[in-house]
Scaffold this motif. Structure first.
Motif, short mmCIF file in Angstrom:
data_model
loop_
_atom_site.label_atom_id
_atom_site.label_comp_id
_atom_site.label_asym_id
_atom_site.label_seq_id
_atom_site.Cartn_x
_atom_site.Cartn_y
_atom_site.Cartn_z
N GLY A 59 0.47 -1.31 0.09
CA GLY A 59 -0.24 0.22 -0.08
C GLY A 59 0.38 1.20 -0.21
N ALA A 60 0.05 2.22 -0.17
CA ALA A 60 1.44 4.07 -0.35
C ALA A 60 1.21 4.13 0.51
N PRO A 61 2.88 4.51 1.30
CA PRO A 61 2.71 4.83 2.86
C PRO A 61 2.08 6.37 2.30
N ILE A 62 1.28 6.42 3.47
CA ILE A 62 1.50 7.84 4.10
C ILE A 62 2.02 8.67 5.63
N THR A 63 3.01 10.20 4.99
CA THR A 63 3.70 10.36 6.06
C THR A 63 2.63 11.35 6.38
N PHE A 64 2.88 11.82 7.97
CA PHE A 64 1.89 12.84 8.53
C PHE A 64 3.20 14.05 8.57
N ALA A 65 3.29 15.56 8.58
CA ALA A 65 3.72 16.50 8.66
C ALA A 65 4.46 16.15 9.64
N GLU A 66 4.12 16.30 11.15
CA GLU A 66 4.79 15.83 12.10
C GLU A 66 3.66 15.12 12.96
N PRO A 67 4.68 14.04 14.21
CA PRO A 67 3.96 12.93 14.52
C PRO A 67 2.81 13.26 15.15
N ILE A 68 2.01 12.29 15.30
CA ILE A 68 0.32 12.99 16.43
C ILE A 68 0.13 11.84 17.24
N MET A 69 -0.98 11.91 18.58
CA MET A 69 -1.30 10.48 18.87
C MET A 69 -1.96 9.58 18.70
N TRP B 76 -7.06 0.56 -1.42
CA TRP B 76 -7.57 1.44 -1.61
C TRP B 76 -6.02 3.22 -1.67
N SER B 77 -4.99 1.66 -2.47
CA SER B 77 -3.70 2.89 -2.89
C SER B 77 -3.36 3.30 -4.11
N ARG B 78 -4.55 2.67 -5.11
CA ARG B 78 -4.62 2.65 -6.19
C ARG B 78 -4.69 4.88 -7.18
N GLY B 79 -3.49 5.18 -7.76
CA GLY B 79 -3.80 6.32 -7.70
C GLY B 79 -3.12 7.69 -7.11
N VAL B 80 -3.30 7.39 -6.24
CA VAL B 80 -2.26 7.31 -4.39
C VAL B 80 -0.88 6.92 -4.81
N ASP B 81 -0.20 8.27 -5.23
CA ASP B 81 1.13 7.81 -5.98
C ASP B 81 2.27 8.59 -5.13
N SER B 82 3.26 7.79 -3.67
CA SER B 82 3.82 8.78 -2.66
C SER B 82 3.30 10.54 -2.39
N PRO B 83 2.29 10.44 -2.25
CA PRO B 83 2.00 11.49 -1.51
C PRO B 83 3.15 12.91 -0.90
N ALA B 84 2.49 13.94 -0.67
CA ALA B 84 3.92 14.97 0.50
C ALA B 84 2.66 14.55 1.84
N PRO B 85 3.68 14.75 2.54
CA PRO B 85 3.08 14.66 4.28
C PRO B 85 2.21 15.78 4.26
N VAL B 86 1.53 14.23 4.92
CA VAL B 86 -0.37 14.91 5.48
C VAL B 86 -0.39 15.69 6.78
N VAL B 87 -1.00 16.66 6.85
CA VAL B 87 -1.33 17.02 8.03
C VAL B 87 -2.89 16.17 8.66
N GLY C 8 3.00 8.02 10.62
CA GLY C 8 2.05 8.00 9.57
C GLY C 8 1.88 6.08 9.60
N PHE C 9 1.44 5.92 8.21
CA PHE C 9 0.80 4.19 8.52
C PHE C 9 0.93 4.50 6.57
N ASN C 10 1.32 2.82 5.95
CA ASN C 10 0.34 2.21 4.84
C ASN C 10 -0.88 2.24 4.67
N LEU C 11 -1.75 2.82 3.51
CA LEU C 11 -2.95 2.80 3.30
C LEU C 11 -2.82 1.20 2.56
N PRO C 12 -4.47 0.36 3.18
CA PRO C 12 -4.04 -0.89 1.98
C PRO C 12 -4.19 -0.43 0.96
N ALA C 13 -3.10 -2.03 -0.12
CA ALA C 13 -3.47 -2.45 -1.34
C ALA C 13 -4.27 -1.42 -1.77
#
Length: 197
Positions: free
Chosen positions: A130-140, A156-167, A149-154
């Motif tokens: 699955g696509a890796p989702i990285t957070f802009a900053e760690p969160i509880m 749900w990852s179609r069309g998601v290509d290494s996105p920029a860090p999300v908030v 962050g976490f990896n999306l299930p495969a």
């Protein structure tokens, strides 16, 4: 609980409610990919309205999973079913061979087991990553530890290509975030409430 027009549509390949498979990089990935086994199970339900367990275990398992039964079904239903089964079976054989290559030697005392030194990632289920989702900053996180962050299930990852860090936004016990045009919620039960805009 089968698709309205039967199971044949899952041979496309198609993925619906965990049944069938999607094709990625020429490989069929999915959860319940064995459509032949599903069809044989559907037929068992029609024949036996009542199942007595464990008395019927052998009948049920062998009737729905035995290679001879699957071969007979595929011969009856046509080339499309046989081709789909060959692809699924081929992937299963490849996964079994890959598993043998990383299996821990149970006959070796644990203290003598040699573990990979390169932090090799070994998963319990093979398939698309699955696509890796990285957070802009760690969160509880939902289990009261910081997560980054976490990896999306495969699927749900179609069309998601290494996105920029999300908030991410913490709302009660849930983390809410937006990836592309999709809003996700992450909590104790995993990723849920997938809403596409």
């Amino acid at each position: 609980m089968i698709p309205e027009h039967g199971l044949a549509r899952l041979l496309a390949p198609a993925f619906e409610n965990g049944l069938g498979a999607w094709k990625e990089a020429g490989v069929l990935n999915g959860i319940y990919r064995n459509v032949s086994g599903l069809e044989l199970t559907r037929r068992l339900i029609q024949i036996h309205s009542e199942w007595i367990i464990p008395k019927m275990n052998r009948l049920l398992v062998e009737s729905a999973t035995h290679p001879t039964r699957i071969e007979m079904l595929n011969s009856e239903l046509g080339k499309e079913w046989a081709n789909y089964w060959n692809n699924i079976y081929g992937k299963d054989v490849a996964e079994a061979m890959a598993a043998k290559g990383i299996a821990m030697p149970i006959q070796t005392p644990f203290a003598d087991v040699q573990f990979p030194e390169n932090d090799e990632k070994i998963r319990t289920r093979l398939g698309a990553e699955g696509a890796p989702i990285t957070f802009a900053e760690p969160i509880m996180g939902p289990f009261e530890t910081l997560i980054s962050g976490f990896n999306l299930p495969a699927h749900w990852s179609r069309g998601v290509d290494s996105p920029a860090p999300v908030v991410p936004v913490l709302e009660g016990p849930m983390i809410k975030l937006k990836v592309g045009n999709t809003e996700l919620c992450y909590g104790r039960t995993g990723i849920s409430d997938l809403i596409s805009y």
